[in-house]
Design a protein around this motif. Structure first.
Motif, PDB file in Angstrom:
ATOM      1  N   TYR A   1       0.792  -1.230   0.000  1.00 16.99           N
ATOM      2  CA  TYR A   1       0.000   0.000   0.000  1.00 16.99           C
ATOM      3  C   TYR A   1       0.829   1.288   0.000  1.00 16.99           C
ATOM      4  CZ  TYR A   1      -3.251   3.662   1.364  1.00 16.99           C
ATOM      5  OH  TYR A   1      -3.966   4.831   1.407  1.00 16.99           O
ATOM      6  N   PRO A   2       1.987   1.341   0.681  1.00  9.00           N
ATOM      7  CA  PRO A   2       2.756   2.602   0.692  1.00  9.00           C
ATOM      8  C   PRO A   2       3.014   3.176  -0.690  1.00  9.00           C
ATOM      9  CG  PRO A   2       3.637   1.116   2.331  1.00  9.00           C
ATOM     10  CD  PRO A   2       2.605   0.325   1.564  1.00  9.00           C
TER      11      PRO A   2
ATOM     12  N   GLU B   1       0.966   3.240  -3.092  1.00 12.87           N
ATOM     13  CA  GLU B   1      -0.274   3.830  -3.594  1.00 12.87           C
ATOM     14  C   GLU B   1      -0.757   4.984  -2.723  1.00 12.87           C
ATOM     15  OE1 GLU B   1      -3.214   0.755  -3.782  1.00 12.87           O
ATOM     16  OE2 GLU B   1      -1.768  -0.772  -4.387  1.00 12.87           O
ATOM     17  N   ALA B   2      -0.240   5.085  -1.501  1.00 10.88           N
ATOM     18  CA  ALA B   2      -0.768   6.025  -0.517  1.00 10.88           C
ATOM     19  C   ALA B   2      -0.432   7.474  -0.877  1.00 10.88           C
ATOM     20  CB  ALA B   2      -0.221   5.707   0.864  1.00 10.88           C
ATOM     21  N   PRO B   3      -1.298   8.431  -0.476  1.00  8.55           N
ATOM     22  CA  PRO B   3      -1.022   9.843  -0.751  1.00  8.55           C
ATOM     23  C   PRO B   3       0.139  10.404   0.048  1.00  8.55           C
ATOM     24  CG  PRO B   3      -3.004   9.613   0.603  1.00  8.55           C
ATOM     25  CD  PRO B   3      -2.617   8.240   0.160  1.00  8.55           C
ATOM     26  N   SER B   4       0.440   9.776   1.209  1.00  7.44           N
ATOM     27  CA  SER B   4       1.543  10.274   2.029  1.00  7.44           C
ATOM     28  C   SER B   4       1.963   9.215   3.033  1.00  7.44           C
ATOM     29  CB  SER B   4       1.121  11.537   2.789  1.00  7.44           C
ATOM     30  OG  SER B   4       0.189  11.212   3.805  1.00  7.44           O
ATOM     31  N   PRO B   5       3.213   9.269   3.512  1.00  2.00           N
ATOM     32  CA  PRO B   5       3.661   8.341   4.555  1.00  2.00           C
ATOM     33  C   PRO B   5       2.833   8.456   5.826  1.00  2.00           C
ATOM     34  CG  PRO B   5       5.538   9.404   3.523  1.00  2.00           C
ATOM     35  CD  PRO B   5       4.317  10.117   3.019  1.00  2.00           C
TER      36      PRO B   5
ATOM     37  N   ASP C   1      -0.976   6.192   9.921  1.00  6.82           N
ATOM     38  CA  ASP C   1      -2.252   6.234  10.646  1.00  6.82           C
ATOM     39  C   ASP C   1      -3.055   4.955  10.440  1.00  6.82           C
ATOM     40  OD1 ASP C   1      -1.655   8.736  11.574  1.00  6.82           O
ATOM     41  OD2 ASP C   1      -2.883   9.807  10.097  1.00  6.82           O
ATOM     42  N   ILE C   2      -3.108   4.483   9.202  1.00  6.31           N
ATOM     43  CA  ILE C   2      -3.891   3.279   8.899  1.00  6.31           C
ATOM     44  C   ILE C   2      -3.287   2.050   9.568  1.00  6.31           C
ATOM     45  CG2 ILE C   2      -4.660   1.738   7.048  1.00  6.31           C
ATOM     46  CD1 ILE C   2      -4.785   4.209   5.225  1.00  6.31           C
ATOM     47  N   LEU C   3      -1.983   1.902   9.439  1.00  2.95           N
ATOM     48  CA  LEU C   3      -1.326   0.730  10.019  1.00  2.95           C
ATOM     49  C   LEU C   3      -1.395   0.741  11.546  1.00  2.95           C
ATOM     50  CD1 LEU C   3       1.834   0.354   7.760  1.00  2.95           C
ATOM     51  CD2 LEU C   3      -0.162  -1.134   7.832  1.00  2.95           C
ATOM     52  N   GLN C   4      -1.357   1.918  12.138  1.00  6.05           N
ATOM     53  CA  GLN C   4      -1.453   2.012  13.593  1.00  6.05           C
ATOM     54  C   GLN C   4      -2.783   1.448  14.079  1.00  6.05           C
ATOM     55  OE1 GLN C   4      -1.618   5.999  15.307  1.00  6.05           O
ATOM     56  NE2 GLN C   4      -0.312   5.323  16.991  1.00  6.05           N
TER      57      GLN C   4
ATOM     58  N   TRP D   1      -8.896  -1.829  -0.406  1.00  9.78           N
ATOM     59  CA  TRP D   1      -7.673  -2.387  -0.984  1.00  9.78           C
ATOM     60  C   TRP D   1      -7.770  -3.914  -1.055  1.00  9.78           C
ATOM     61  CZ3 TRP D   1      -3.810  -5.763   0.304  1.00  9.78           C
ATOM     62  CH2 TRP D   1      -2.624  -5.679  -0.417  1.00  9.78           C
ATOM     63  N   CYS D   2      -8.271  -4.538  -0.011  1.00  5.39           N
ATOM     64  CA  CYS D   2      -8.428  -5.999   0.001  1.00  5.39           C
ATOM     65  C   CYS D   2      -9.403  -6.463  -1.076  1.00  5.39           C
ATOM     66  CB  CYS D   2      -8.920  -6.465   1.379  1.00  5.39           C
ATOM     67  SG  CYS D   2      -7.664  -6.358   2.670  1.00  5.39           S
TER      68      CYS D   2
END
Length: 425
Positions: free
Chosen positions: A92-93, A95-99, A104-107, A164-165
């Motif tokens: 996903y990183p 495709e993501a708009p920012s790190p 935030d999502i992974l947390q 995403w899944c």
């Protein structure tokens, strides 16, 4: 088949259904293992009985139900959530708009979704499963119960993962779920009275620092300009942390006035931020002058973070210093009794801009947020007030920034006592 020793075993439906009993189990209950029709994997169920006839009836009924669910396209085997999460974290990183968005999502996924789905097997993700997840989340937390605003943010993060899944084929149906609509209370900010009080205090704060040790003077110089820059641009603390000298630009508007532009990288991706006032350049000059002096007259490299320690590494947080500042200034709490935080500078920017008649859409784009978010938290303003903003064109004329001049001499800047009043408008 389970690792425990099997003492009895019966198979049916060409071996697709197996009933078995395990050694050293109380009551010798029959257990069932069922091969998923036209699929991979097995389902394991307890029959709840030690009677073989009743166990067979249970197994036949279960087999028929599973066949029907498979025929209508349902997923019946449990998804391996840890594997999905690992795949998401790896891919996903890109495709993501920012790190920051990835972080935030992974947390949330690692702290809450992973523990929940390790105890509650996931077969198909749907609104029911999501509701159960967040019901559980409200009762499980590390420090304090999550607010409704936190839950909404986490739902948005989980939606990104779920979509995403689905795109990767982990789920046959795209998950759709309603997020509760909330009546949000205004976010803590500085009203005009307290902002004036704070900026007056900054003048005395600077005077006092001149009689103190070098580190105190440096910290206060950095803090003062940090506060003024954030309050006049509305950028997030995380965006300020990654801001470099190369990210600053200028242009001359159609009105002939100089505008300061910051290239920031936020949770919604990179964007240009036009500062409220060209005085932001003065605040930047003060920091640049400080860094040039610390480097023995040599200008800091364009790749250096603006808010940096003496060794050039970025300042990770101004939280401690900011809290001490507003407490000493007597503006620690807003009129609703909410404690102000660094984010209050962003909310102050939004509040003042709306009061000055800036259009919601124009402001939302500059802040990297949504119109809906502005309306939820900051109220409404006259839609016609910014008609001129929507018809403006941008001049390509550009002035050189002070630190781009050939001379290595530090740019002198006016004393904050003569400039800070400009922010009290």
């Amino acid at each position: 088949m389970p690792k425990d020793k099997v003492i009895n075993s019966q198979s049916f439906h060409d071996g697709k259904v197996v009933l078995y009993q395990l050694e050293n189990r109380p009551k010798q209950l029959w257990l069932c293992r069922l091969k998923v029709p036209n699929g991979t994997g097995y389902l394991y169920r307890g029959t709840g009985t030690s009677d073989l006839y009743e166990a067979r009836k249970f197994a036949d009924k279960l087999y028929d139900e599973i066949r029907l669910r498979v025929m209508i396209g349902e997923v019946v085997t449990s998804k391996n959530f840890p594997k999905m999460l690992a795949e998401f974290e790896q891919n996903y990183p890109a495709e993501a708009p920012s790190p920051k968005r990835v972080e935030d999502i992974l947390q949330f996924l690692k702290n809450y979704a992973l523990p929940y789905f390790s105890k509650n097997k996931l077969t198909e993700l749907n609104e029911v499963e999501v509701t159960k997840l967040f019901d559980w989340r409200r009762q499980n937390y590390k420090r304090k119960p999550p607010s409704n605003t936190t839950i909404l943010a986490e739902m948005s993060n989980f939606k990104v993962f779920a979509d995403w899944c689905y795109r990767r084929g982990h789920f046959k149906k795209k998950v759709e779920f309603d997020r509760p609509s909330l009546v949000e209370s205004p976010r803590s900010h500085f009203n005009e009275k307290d902002w004036a009080k704070l900026t007056r205090f900054l003048r005395e704060w600077v005077k006092d620092a001149k009689h103190k040790s070098g580190p105190i003077l440096r910290d206060r110089t950095m803090m003062i300009n940090y506060v003024l820059i954030l309050a006049n641009t509305g950028i997030r603390p995380g965006e300020a942390r990654t801001l470099k000298w190369s990210d600053i630009d200028t242009f001359i508007g159609d009105d002939g006035k100089e505008n300061i532009v910051l290239q920031v990288k936020g949770k919604t991706g990179p964007r240009e931020v036009v500062s409220r006032t060209p005085d932001v350049l003065i605040y930047l000059q003060r920091i640049h002058e400080l860094r040039t002096k610390e480097r023995g007259g040599e200008k800091p490299p364009m790749s250096e973070p603006i808010f940096a320690h003496q060794d050039g590494t970025p300042v990770k947080s101004f939280k401690k210093g900011f809290n001490a500042l507003i407490k000493e200034a007597g503006v620690e709490y807003d009129t609703n009794g909410q404690r102000r935080v660094i984010y209050s500078l962003r909310h102050t920017y939004a509040t003042f801009r709306l009061q000055e008649g800036v259009n919601h859409y124009v402001l939302a784009r500059n802040m990297g947020t949504s119109v809906k978010m502005l309306e939820n938290f900051y109220g409404h303003t006259n839609n016609r007030a910014m008609a001129s903003e929507l018809t403006k064109t941008r001049s390509k004329d550009r002035k050189k920034l002070p630190w781009e001049e050939k001379s290595a001499t530090a740019v002198s800047s006016p004393d904050i006592q003569s400039r800070v009043h400009a922010d009290n408008e």
